[in-house]
Write a protein that holds these residues in place. Structure first.
Motif, PDB file in Angstrom:
ATOM      1  N   TYR A  77       6.001 -15.778 -19.293  1.00  0.00           N
ATOM      2  CA  TYR A  77       4.603 -15.869 -19.998  1.00  0.00           C
ATOM      3  C   TYR A  77       3.495 -15.546 -18.793  1.00  0.00           C
ATOM      4  CZ  TYR A  77       0.222 -16.985 -21.732  1.00  0.00           C
ATOM      5  OH  TYR A  77      -1.388 -17.172 -22.113  1.00  0.00           O
ATOM      6  N   GLU A  78       3.664 -16.673 -17.993  1.00  0.00           N
ATOM      7  CA  GLU A  78       2.612 -16.817 -16.600  1.00  0.00           C
ATOM      8  C   GLU A  78       2.800 -15.548 -15.930  1.00  0.00           C
ATOM      9  OE1 GLU A  78      -0.439 -18.642 -14.832  1.00  0.00           O
ATOM     10  OE2 GLU A  78       0.460 -19.250 -16.736  1.00  0.00           O
ATOM     11  N   VAL A  79       3.909 -15.033 -15.317  1.00  0.00           N
ATOM     12  CA  VAL A  79       3.941 -14.108 -14.598  1.00  0.00           C
ATOM     13  C   VAL A  79       3.352 -12.729 -15.215  1.00  0.00           C
ATOM     14  CG1 VAL A  79       5.577 -12.407 -13.399  1.00  0.00           C
ATOM     15  CG2 VAL A  79       5.888 -14.911 -13.306  1.00  0.00           C
ATOM     16  N   SER A  80       3.669 -12.469 -16.609  1.00  0.00           N
ATOM     17  CA  SER A  80       3.229 -11.369 -17.388  1.00  0.00           C
ATOM     18  C   SER A  80       1.748 -11.636 -17.313  1.00  0.00           C
ATOM     19  CB  SER A  80       3.717 -11.315 -18.720  1.00  0.00           C
ATOM     20  OG  SER A  80       3.252 -12.216 -19.589  1.00  0.00           O
ATOM     21  N   ARG A  81       1.194 -12.677 -17.520  1.00  0.00           N
ATOM     22  CA  ARG A  81      -0.324 -12.841 -17.525  1.00  0.00           C
ATOM     23  C   ARG A  81      -1.149 -12.279 -16.388  1.00  0.00           C
ATOM     24  NH1 ARG A  81      -4.432 -16.525 -16.624  1.00  0.00           N
ATOM     25  NH2 ARG A  81      -3.130 -17.982 -15.661  1.00  0.00           N
ATOM     26  N   HIS A  82      -0.360 -12.343 -15.261  1.00  0.00           N
ATOM     27  CA  HIS A  82      -0.879 -11.924 -13.660  1.00  0.00           C
ATOM     28  C   HIS A  82      -0.736 -10.411 -13.697  1.00  0.00           C
ATOM     29  CE1 HIS A  82      -2.138 -15.979 -12.229  1.00  0.00           C
ATOM     30  NE2 HIS A  82      -1.062 -16.212 -12.675  1.00  0.00           N
ATOM     31  N   LEU A  83       0.460  -9.960 -14.440  1.00  0.00           N
ATOM     32  CA  LEU A  83       0.631  -8.498 -14.181  1.00  0.00           C
ATOM     33  C   LEU A  83      -0.120  -7.894 -15.397  1.00  0.00           C
ATOM     34  CD1 LEU A  83       4.212  -8.677 -13.267  1.00  0.00           C
ATOM     35  CD2 LEU A  83       2.532  -8.013 -11.794  1.00  0.00           C
ATOM     36  N   HIS A  84      -0.414  -8.435 -16.294  1.00  0.00           N
ATOM     37  CA  HIS A  84      -1.288  -7.944 -17.509  1.00  0.00           C
ATOM     38  C   HIS A  84      -0.317  -6.794 -18.266  1.00  0.00           C
ATOM     39  CE1 HIS A  84      -5.035  -9.229 -15.410  1.00  0.00           C
ATOM     40  NE2 HIS A  84      -4.484  -8.691 -14.471  1.00  0.00           N
ATOM     41  N   CYS A  85       0.724  -7.496 -18.513  1.00  0.00           N
ATOM     42  CA  CYS A  85       1.711  -6.864 -19.427  1.00  0.00           C
ATOM     43  C   CYS A  85       2.329  -7.835 -20.507  1.00  0.00           C
ATOM     44  CB  CYS A  85       2.955  -6.269 -18.468  1.00  0.00           C
ATOM     45  SG  CYS A  85       3.858  -7.525 -17.810  1.00  0.00           S
ATOM     46  N   GLU A  86       3.403  -7.293 -21.175  1.00  0.00           N
ATOM     47  CA  GLU A  86       4.100  -8.102 -22.134  1.00  0.00           C
ATOM     48  C   GLU A  86       5.111  -9.123 -21.478  1.00  0.00           C
ATOM     49  OE1 GLU A  86       4.520  -6.033 -26.410  1.00  0.00           O
ATOM     50  OE2 GLU A  86       5.706  -4.957 -24.910  1.00  0.00           O
ATOM     51  N   ASN A  87       5.575  -9.902 -22.290  1.00  0.00           N
ATOM     52  CA  ASN A  87       6.671 -10.863 -21.961  1.00  0.00           C
ATOM     53  C   ASN A  87       7.570 -11.005 -22.980  1.00  0.00           C
ATOM     54  OD1 ASN A  87       6.130 -14.070 -22.759  1.00  0.00           O
ATOM     55  ND2 ASN A  87       4.380 -12.973 -22.432  1.00  0.00           N
ATOM     56  N   PHE A  88       8.991 -11.146 -22.701  1.00  0.00           N
ATOM     57  CA  PHE A  88       9.947 -11.572 -23.616  1.00  0.00           C
ATOM     58  C   PHE A  88      10.955 -12.646 -23.086  1.00  0.00           C
ATOM     59  CE2 PHE A  88      10.829  -6.847 -24.652  1.00  0.00           C
ATOM     60  CZ  PHE A  88       9.542  -6.521 -25.284  1.00  0.00           C
ATOM     61  N   PHE A  89      11.717 -13.104 -23.986  1.00  0.00           N
ATOM     62  CA  PHE A  89      12.525 -13.993 -23.537  1.00  0.00           C
ATOM     63  C   PHE A  89      13.870 -13.912 -23.991  1.00  0.00           C
ATOM     64  CE2 PHE A  89      10.480 -16.541 -26.460  1.00  0.00           C
ATOM     65  CZ  PHE A  89      11.796 -17.100 -27.382  1.00  0.00           C
TER      66      PHE A  89
END
Length: 193
Positions: A77-89
């Motif tokens: 979540y946190e990495v995707s927030r900085h990359l402005h994209c989605e996140n899954f697990f």
């Protein structure tokens, strides 16, 4: 990019780097343990470290960041927030790593796989396979800590924020046991096989 000194300062302040006598998931003993889950107790730590990691993949066109549960759920979540994209697990179902809850990789989707700490990289390799079988493109693997002693090879770029070498010994060769340090502690989240 953060300096190694700053990263170690964060890990120490967050209580991630533990000293003592530990039983690792591999069955080996060690005098140091990295409890990376503690990074995510406070956003002042996770934001700085995950922003640094995201910066390493900023030019790769990442469309989704995927982390294996449990350790990398918040991290993805946190990495995707900085990359402005989605996140899954990805999570285990009947012992197999899978995407559930409506998460799906589509053919050609550019995926970044993240893990808080890489030792053998087993979970990451399972997620890579899952993505590739769905037709996704793994642009790389990122971790906060690489403690594989530089041995992790995923067949794609691997960019850790820091590499930390942690000595580990077979129980019969453990200098801590030989010195009478008492039984090792198992602080991690995974059961020993």
């Amino acid at each position: 990019m953060l300096t190694n000194e700053r990263v170690m300062e964060i890990l120490t302040e967050a209580g991630v780097l533990l000293e003592g006598h530990f039983l690792l998931t591999s069955g080996k003993h060690s005098n140091r343990y990295l409890q990376c889950a503690k990074i995510f107790r406070n956003t002042k730590y996770s934001e700085e470290l995950c922003a640094d990691l995201a910066e390493r993949f900023a030019d790769d066109g990442v469309e989704v960041v995927i982390g294996p549960a449990m350790g990398a759920v918040q991290m993805a979540y946190e990495v995707s927030r900085h990359l402005h994209c989605e996140n899954f697990f990805a999570e285990r179902e009947n012992g197999e790593m899978t995407l559930r809850r409506g998460f799906a990789v589509t053919p050609g989707m550019k995926c970044l796989i993240v893990e808080d700490v890489v030792t053998t990289g087993g979970s990451v390799k399972e997620v890579i396979k899952l993505v590739q079988e769905a037709g996704g493109i793994v642009v790389g693997v990122g971790s906060i800590v690489d403690r594989s002693n530089g041995k992790a090879d995923f067949g794609v770029p691997f960019k850790p924020v820091i590499q930390v070498n942690v000595e580990a010994w077979e129980p019969e060769n453990c200098p801590l046991c030989k010195a009478g340090a008492g039984a090792p502690v198992k602080p991690g989240s995974r059961k020993i096989k």
